[in-house]
Design an enzyme around this catalytic site. Structure first.
Site, PDB file in Angstrom:
ATOM      1  CE  LYS A  13      -3.675  -2.389  -0.350  1.00 47.38           C
ATOM      2  NZ  LYS A  13      -4.288  -3.249   0.596  1.00 47.38           N
TER       3      LYS A  13
HETATM    4  C1  LIG Z   1      -5.496  -4.249   0.740  1.00 45.77           C
HETATM    5  C2  LIG Z   1      -6.959  -4.011   0.774  1.00 45.77           C
HETATM    6  C3  LIG Z   1      -7.764  -4.438   1.833  1.00 45.77           C
HETATM    7  C4  LIG Z   1      -7.247  -5.323   2.935  1.00 45.77           C
HETATM    8  O1  LIG Z   1      -6.221  -4.748   3.642  1.00 45.77           O
HETATM    9  P1  LIG Z   1      -5.436  -5.621   4.749  1.00 45.77           P
HETATM   10  O2  LIG Z   1      -4.724  -4.566   5.532  1.00 45.77           O
HETATM   11  O3  LIG Z   1      -4.508  -6.510   3.984  1.00 45.77           O
HETATM   12  O4  LIG Z   1      -6.431  -6.361   5.534  1.00 45.77           O
HETATM   13  C5  LIG Z   1      -9.101  -4.100   1.835  1.00 45.77           C
HETATM   14  N1  LIG Z   1      -9.640  -3.397   0.836  1.00 45.77           N
HETATM   15  C6  LIG Z   1      -8.915  -2.977  -0.232  1.00 45.77           C
HETATM   16  C7  LIG Z   1      -9.583  -2.176  -1.298  1.00 45.77           C
HETATM   17  C8  LIG Z   1      -7.559  -3.278  -0.300  1.00 45.77           C
HETATM   18  O5  LIG Z   1      -6.848  -2.892  -1.363  1.00 45.77           O
END
Ligand SMILES: *Cc1c(COP(=O)(O)O)cnc(C)c1O
Length: 378
Positions: A177
């Site tokens: 991210k």
């Molecule tokens: C990465 C992501 C998640 C989940 O995030 P985690 O921290 O891995 O649980 C949820 N929604 C979207 C749109 C994502 O890209």
């Protein structure tokens, strides 16, 4: 290999981790609290709640809002599976909504209106690829239908407008991210009452935590609601504090690289469409492109890989994943399906340079230029 995303981690993060080890306190404490304060300020909020993941954040939000069996929640299918999973965790039903178009692959408001029933309680917006949904339009819609409004803001940390759309927003600090704590997440909740409930549910529904009991020398606690262990720890918060300081500059780099991509693609690959437009408010999490109908996407993926460029697809539509297809076999979302068939995500992260972008687009042009007929490939 030029990767689609890559975390930026270095000496500052190492030093921050070492300081936590030296402090002798590794579970949720002062650093988590400080992280929450800094994260909240970045999003014009009074408070935020750090958690173990965005998935935990979404679950806590829906749990604290009292969404449960018999309720329906509108969600896009063009998202990561966690958005819909969180709805199932609380016993409610995710209702998949199509995207507007290939040019604007965000949940369609008209489709959402059409899928509203007397059981609809909430809508979860996803700022796909970092591009923000229309705040005024969704607020008006939620108000008119009496719905709770939740943001899955996993793609858009660092923009002050994010986390201000509705009742609460969930963020992700997973390794791919815009900023990372390895695993991690945060919640911004607009009402104090909701924020308090979420904070308590994060740690077993308990009225005090280990750190507080140590500080006030009272061993007793009560449990007032059903809770979970969705806490963040000091190691992650320490890394997160370093990353938060750098996030605005990283988002700027992402924006510049995205703009360069747009210019070059327009010039060198005119048959390729880049969704949204350059002026759309975005945290530029991803660089999605839509390849021409006549091109077999897998050939492009293979040719780019030969040139050391990784690409991915965002997303295989959630309603077409086996688990969801078995649960809700009759879901048809033509725009989402069409988009997902033609989408390709190009590398975009703050470790890249404009020269990397030129290399990717030149490679894309070369891959498109070579004949890749749809029919000739079995
Ligand atoms: C990465 C992501 C998640 C989940 O995030 P985690 O921290 O891995 O649980 C949820 N929604 C979207 C749109 C994502 O890209």
């Amino acid at each position: 290999m030029l990767l689609v995303s890559e975390p930026v981690l270095g000496a500052d993060e190492k030093a921050a981790l070492a300081a936590v080890i030296d402090s002798g306190w590794v579970t949720m404490g002062d650093r988590v609290h400080e992280f929450e304060q800094v994260f909240a300020r970045m999003h014009d909020a009074d408070d935020s709640i750090a958690v173990g993941s965005c998935t935990a954040a979404l679950h806590l939000i829906l749990h604290a809002l009292g969404i449960g069996p018999g309720d329906e929640v509108l969600v896009p299918s063009l998202t990561f599976v966690a958005t819909a999973n969180a709805v199932l965790y609380v016993g409610a039903r995710p209702v998949f909504v199509d995207v507007e178009s290939a040019a604007v692959p965000l949940m369609s408001l008209d489709e959402a209106r059409a899928k509203c029933t007397s059981r609809t309680r909430a809508v979860i917006l996803v700022h796909f690829a970092g591009y923000l949904a229309d705040r005024d339009a969704w607020q008006a819609f939620a108000r008119s239908k009496g719905l709770l409004l939740v943001e899955d803001a996993a793609h858009a940390p660092g923009l002050p407008a994010v986390g201000t759309f509705g009742d609460a927003a969930a963020f992700s600090f997973y390794g791919n991210k815009n900023m990372t704590t390895a695993e991690g997440g945060a919640i911004i909740a607009r009402s104090r009452a909701l924020s308090d409930t979420i904070r308590r549910a994060r740690s077993h529904g308990m009225t005090s935590n280990t750190r507080q009991r140590l500080a006030c020398r009272r061993p007793d606690y009560d449990v007032t609601i059903l809770g979970f262990n969705y806490r963040m720890d000091e190691l992650r918060a320490a890394v997160g504090l370093v990353q938060l300081r750098k996030l605005p500059a990283w988002n700027d780099i992402r924006r510049h690289l995205s703009h360069r991509y747009r210019q070059l693609i327009l010039e060198l690959c005119p048959s390729v469409m880049v969704p949204f437009d350059a002026s759309w408010l975005s945290a530029h999490h991803l660089l999605p492109i839509v390849v021409p109908k006549a091109i077999r996407r897998q050939s492009l993926i293979d040719r780019l890989r030969e040139r050391g460029i990784q690409t991915t697809v965002h997303y295989p539509p959630v309603h077409r994943l086996t688990f969801y297809n078995d649960l809700y076999p009759d879901t048809a979302l033509p725009n989402t399906e069409e988009f997902a068939q033609r989408e390709l995500t190009l590398p975009l992260h703050p470790g890249m340079t404009p020269a990397d972008v030129e290399y990717v687009v030149n490679s894309l042009a070369a891959a498109l230029g070579a004949p890749v007929p749809t029919s000739a490939v079995a």
